[in-house]
Design a protein around this motif. Sequence first.
Motif, PDB file in Angstrom:
ATOM      1  N   UNK A   1       0.843  -1.199   0.000  1.00 18.96           N
ATOM      2  CA  UNK A   1       0.000   0.000   0.000  1.00 18.96           C
ATOM      3  C   UNK A   1       0.880   1.251   0.000  1.00 18.96           C
ATOM      4  N   UNK A   2       1.915   1.242   0.825  1.00 17.78           N
ATOM      5  CA  UNK A   2       2.844   2.373   0.901  1.00 17.78           C
ATOM      6  C   UNK A   2       3.460   2.660  -0.474  1.00 17.78           C
ATOM      7  N   UNK A   3       3.893   1.620  -1.133  1.00 21.02           N
ATOM      8  CA  UNK A   3       4.525   1.767  -2.446  1.00 21.02           C
ATOM      9  C   UNK A   3       3.524   2.262  -3.488  1.00 21.02           C
ATOM     10  N   UNK A   4       2.288   1.773  -3.422  1.00 20.48           N
ATOM     11  CA  UNK A   4       1.244   2.217  -4.349  1.00 20.48           C
ATOM     12  C   UNK A   4       0.998   3.713  -4.209  1.00 20.48           C
TER      13      UNK A   4
ATOM     14  N   UNK B   1     -17.359  16.379  -2.646  1.00 20.01           N
ATOM     15  CA  UNK B   1     -16.580  15.255  -3.161  1.00 20.01           C
ATOM     16  C   UNK B   1     -17.444  14.274  -3.941  1.00 20.01           C
ATOM     17  N   UNK B   2     -18.657  14.711  -4.307  1.00 21.34           N
ATOM     18  CA  UNK B   2     -19.575  13.817  -5.015  1.00 21.34           C
ATOM     19  C   UNK B   2     -18.988  13.332  -6.339  1.00 21.34           C
ATOM     20  N   UNK B   3     -18.393  14.247  -7.100  1.00 22.42           N
ATOM     21  CA  UNK B   3     -17.861  13.862  -8.413  1.00 22.42           C
ATOM     22  C   UNK B   3     -16.759  12.816  -8.306  1.00 22.42           C
ATOM     23  N   UNK B   4     -16.063  12.802  -7.190  1.00 21.65           N
ATOM     24  CA  UNK B   4     -14.981  11.830  -7.009  1.00 21.65           C
ATOM     25  C   UNK B   4     -15.491  10.453  -6.622  1.00 21.65           C
ATOM     26  N   UNK B   5     -16.660  10.378  -5.946  1.00 24.59           N
ATOM     27  CA  UNK B   5     -17.127   9.101  -5.404  1.00 24.59           C
ATOM     28  C   UNK B   5     -18.472   8.653  -5.965  1.00 24.59           C
ATOM     29  N   UNK B   6     -18.998   9.361  -6.953  1.00 27.57           N
ATOM     30  CA  UNK B   6     -20.376   9.109  -7.390  1.00 27.57           C
ATOM     31  C   UNK B   6     -20.604   7.695  -7.926  1.00 27.57           C
TER      32      UNK B   6
ATOM     33  N   UNK C   1      -9.993   8.785  -3.509  1.00 29.94           N
ATOM     34  CA  UNK C   1     -10.796   7.757  -4.189  1.00 29.94           C
ATOM     35  C   UNK C   1      -9.904   6.614  -4.679  1.00 29.94           C
ATOM     36  N   UNK C   2      -8.737   6.943  -5.211  1.00 30.53           N
ATOM     37  CA  UNK C   2      -7.809   5.910  -5.681  1.00 30.53           C
ATOM     38  C   UNK C   2      -7.403   4.976  -4.541  1.00 30.53           C
ATOM     39  N   UNK C   3      -7.201   5.560  -3.377  1.00 29.35           N
ATOM     40  CA  UNK C   3      -6.770   4.743  -2.236  1.00 29.35           C
ATOM     41  C   UNK C   3      -7.914   3.855  -1.755  1.00 29.35           C
TER      42      UNK C   3
ATOM     43  N   UNK D   1     -10.727  -1.118  -0.906  1.00 34.25           N
ATOM     44  CA  UNK D   1     -12.053  -1.725  -0.867  1.00 34.25           C
ATOM     45  C   UNK D   1     -12.425  -2.396  -2.184  1.00 34.25           C
ATOM     46  N   UNK D   2     -12.128  -1.730  -3.295  1.00 32.92           N
ATOM     47  CA  UNK D   2     -12.422  -2.299  -4.607  1.00 32.92           C
ATOM     48  C   UNK D   2     -13.855  -2.770  -4.708  1.00 32.92           C
TER      49      UNK D   2
END
Length: 534
Positions: free
Chosen positions: A193-196, A459-464, A521-523, A528-529
């Motif tokens: 995770x750290x490296x990602x 932050x809706x656009x990031x997580x919609x 969101x990337x994290x 969670x994916x």
Amino acid sequence: MRYKSTLVIFLIMFSILVFYLTKIQILESKNHRAFLNSLLTQTILTKGLRGTIYDRNGIKLAWSEKIPFLIYSKDMEMDKLKNILTEKQLSELISSGKVKLENHQIYGIEKLGYYIQYKEIRRYLPEVLHIIGYLNSNGKGNFGLEKTYNNILDGKLGSELVFSTPSGKIKQRIIQRIPENGQDLHTTIDFNLQKFIYSKLKEIDIPASVIVEDTKTGEILSMVSYPGIEEEFYSIDTYTWRKIINDPKNPLLNRSTMGLYSPGSSIKPLIAIAYLLSESTPATVNCKGRFEYKSSSGKTIAIFNDWLLSGHGETDLIKALRVSCNVYFYNIALKLGIDKIKNVADIFKIDKKTGIDIEEKEGIFPSREWKQKKLKEIWYPGDTILAGIGQGYILLTPLQLLNFYTTIANNGKTPIPHIAKSQTTYSNINLPKEIWTIIKEGLLEVTSHSGSIRDRGTAYNSFKDAKYKVAGKTGTAEVGKNKKSHSWFVGFGPFKSPKYSIVVLFENGGSGAEMAAPFARKIFDYLLGDEYNE
């Protein structure tokens, strides 16, 4: 007569010489032999290797290697050394006074009787340097985990008594006390995770801090401060070192625990909690895009703008959190006053050290007394208004802000953040359950509520389109001096049963909604994916 006198004197002197030779050779021989032996024996101190530091999955984050060196002596037999060392090694031995050996050369050198010195070299994975820390010139921990757990990691001393020839060669090893290696240290860090995270920050190349914490236990899964130092830390030359020190991006700074920043709108949940503790029925404000601060006579003294100049319209507390309505928080901050806000900040200890097991700074959450002592000035209503949106004198580390949001996620139960594997300890803040419910509902709508720009979550656009739900808050903290704002996102998820708490900060990164929230969101996707579908 003269001949006899000379003979007598000679005999006397010869007798004295014989006496002293007899005394030295026979009577005191043991003492002199011990003295000569003491000149040819020496005690050499040796030291065990420093312990290895591992991530939670057994990946080495920091480890030591023992490197053999041959030290130059004027009595060395160069003809014999030529059969073992390369020409380059011989040249280096003569010019610098020492040379690194290959493992296959060690036996041949020792067979010649030359003592081999071993130097400990500490290796690090560059992505974790700010967490692990580094050693000083004496080999002691000087920062990070290396400093905190130095007594555990440090190797123990050993020794050996050797007998040398007059030319300095090792003739015999008499007594040896084998040194002990230091203990290993196992951490909570997930290196993958750290490296990602580090690789994604490197693509953006803006100074940043990202922390991922286990919401329930306080285990730090990742703590990235960017930029770092990617060169081999203990082989950096003087020129490169000067470049690092003078780099305006300050790669040596652990921004996560030692960097102080204006939190901007990410502080608004704290103001909201203070308001809910003071008011049983939160007010609704008609946001027209600006707030006019007026005197008792009704004269407008100052105007404070909302980030949305057209305004958000009728706004209650939950909507104010969702859309990050500055006008709403200007109103309630002024109504509360700095004393009540400061009291709630103190309940959460938001500006205090969190107790993490590496270095950290205290933050600043100002009060009347603080300003008078620090700046020799009184507290003005305008100071309170700015404090309501996380501007002005408030300065916090990313970890302190994350700690606050983890407390919200756990309804007041705060695990002490830690990096070394250990039993978790907690502190508790007891507030009415409905306060936690309201705050978390507002933070959920930040990521999930759609609508026009005046109504949708920041932050809706990031997580919609996420299959999971997270709660969080964006922040855009103005820093002045014609610089871009700091960009924040702090949150936790999945919403129903929070497992991860995350803070993202980009120094001078601009809007929190445009920079920090998409990165968060990337994290969350990584963590969670498709595992959660709420």
